[in-house]
Design an enzyme around this catalytic site. Structure first.
Site, mmCIF file in Angstrom:
data_model
loop_
_atom_site.group_PDB
_atom_site.id
_atom_site.type_symbol
_atom_site.label_atom_id
_atom_site.label_comp_id
_atom_site.label_asym_id
_atom_site.label_seq_id
_atom_site.Cartn_x
_atom_site.Cartn_y
_atom_site.Cartn_z
ATOM 1 C CG ASN A 132 -1.931 -1.159 1.143
ATOM 2 O OD1 ASN A 132 -2.324 -1.581 0.070
ATOM 3 N ND2 ASN A 132 -2.278 -1.698 2.288
ATOM 4 C CE LYS A 142 4.085 -3.258 -5.177
ATOM 5 N NZ LYS A 142 3.220 -3.150 -4.043
ATOM 6 C CD GLU A 157 0.897 -6.895 -6.833
ATOM 7 O OE1 GLU A 157 1.764 -7.222 -5.988
ATOM 8 O OE2 GLU A 157 -0.069 -6.168 -6.563
ATOM 9 C CB ALA A 158 8.108 -7.239 -10.266
ATOM 10 C CB CYS A 162 5.370 2.074 10.660
ATOM 11 S SG CYS A 162 4.776 1.064 12.025
ATOM 12 C CB CYS A 222 5.431 4.118 15.111
ATOM 13 S SG CYS A 222 6.719 3.546 13.993
HETATM 14 ZN ZN LIG Z 1 6.407 1.267 13.685
#
Ligand SMILES: [Zn+2]
Length: 207
Positions: A12, A15, A88-89, A145, A147
């Site tokens: 996600n 790409k 999706e290589a 992420c 975070c």
């Molecule tokens: Zn993290």
């Protein structure tokens, strides 16, 4: 000079959108392209690459025994193409990555491959391993992420947002079962910064 390019990322990160944008740039200049997607991905059953933001394009589906070099060599006898793009290589075999190097070196057609670096267990995908080893140009499409650190890993979750550690490398469907995490949160299985209010599932949707 034609090159083999590998754009890698976590889940996600956009790409497919990046691939479709590059494809659009070629077509806008009147250049033809050839697009490929793995047949195993059910989103691609009808031979369409589509991105979450609504772009899409027709593509050829490939199986593990598909020969990219032979296909492209044959195709360009009738149609000139300026670029080969593969989504999706990570699902390419070693042999197929070798075929891509021949499309670049012998047929002199730039080839752009887009894929995930590692699977939900943190293991490198075969296609990505050889693309990382053999492409002249390797770049990362970045995402973060929950975070705020860079996400480099892809966790697979069950329906309750719990991180799964075992299973088949390739499981069909359900992109919403994956979440991009930094290495630390991949290792400790924290899929959200607030587990009370925000399940891992919701974090994945928002990401
Ligand atoms: Zn993290």
């Amino acid at each position: 000079m034609a090159k083999l390019h590998f754009y890698y990322s976590a889940m996600n990160a956009g790409k497919t959108t990046t691939l479709l944008q590059s494809n659009y740039n070629y077509q806008e200049r009147g250049m033809s392209t050839l697009l490929f997607i793995p047949a195993i991905d059910i989103r691609h059953a009808q031979g369409i690459i589509s991105s979450r933001i609504g772009l899409n394009a027709e593509a050829h589906a490939f199986e593990p025994n598909f020969n990219f070099y032979d296909f492209v060599k044959n195709y360009i006898q009738n149609t000139k193409i300026s670029c080969v793009l593969i989504d999706e290589a990570q699902f390419l075999t070693k042999e197929q990555v070798l075929q891509l190097t021949r499309i670049v070196d012998e047929l002199k057609i730039p080839t752009l491959a887009y894929g995930l670096r590692s699977d939900f267990m943190g293991e490198p995908f075969e296609g990505s391993r050889y693309l990382l080893a053999w492409a002249e140009d390797v770049s990362e499409i970045k995402t973060i992420c929950h975070c705020g650190r860079k996400a480099t890993m892809n966790a697979r979750m069950d329906n309750n947002g719990k991180v799964l550690r075992e299973g088949e490398q390739i499981e069909i469907g359900g992109n919403d079962r994956y979440i991009a995490l930094c290495r630390k949160h991949f290792m400790n299985g924290e899929t959200s910064s607030n587990r009370e209010l925000n399940t891992g599932y919701n974090a994945a949707r928002a990401g």
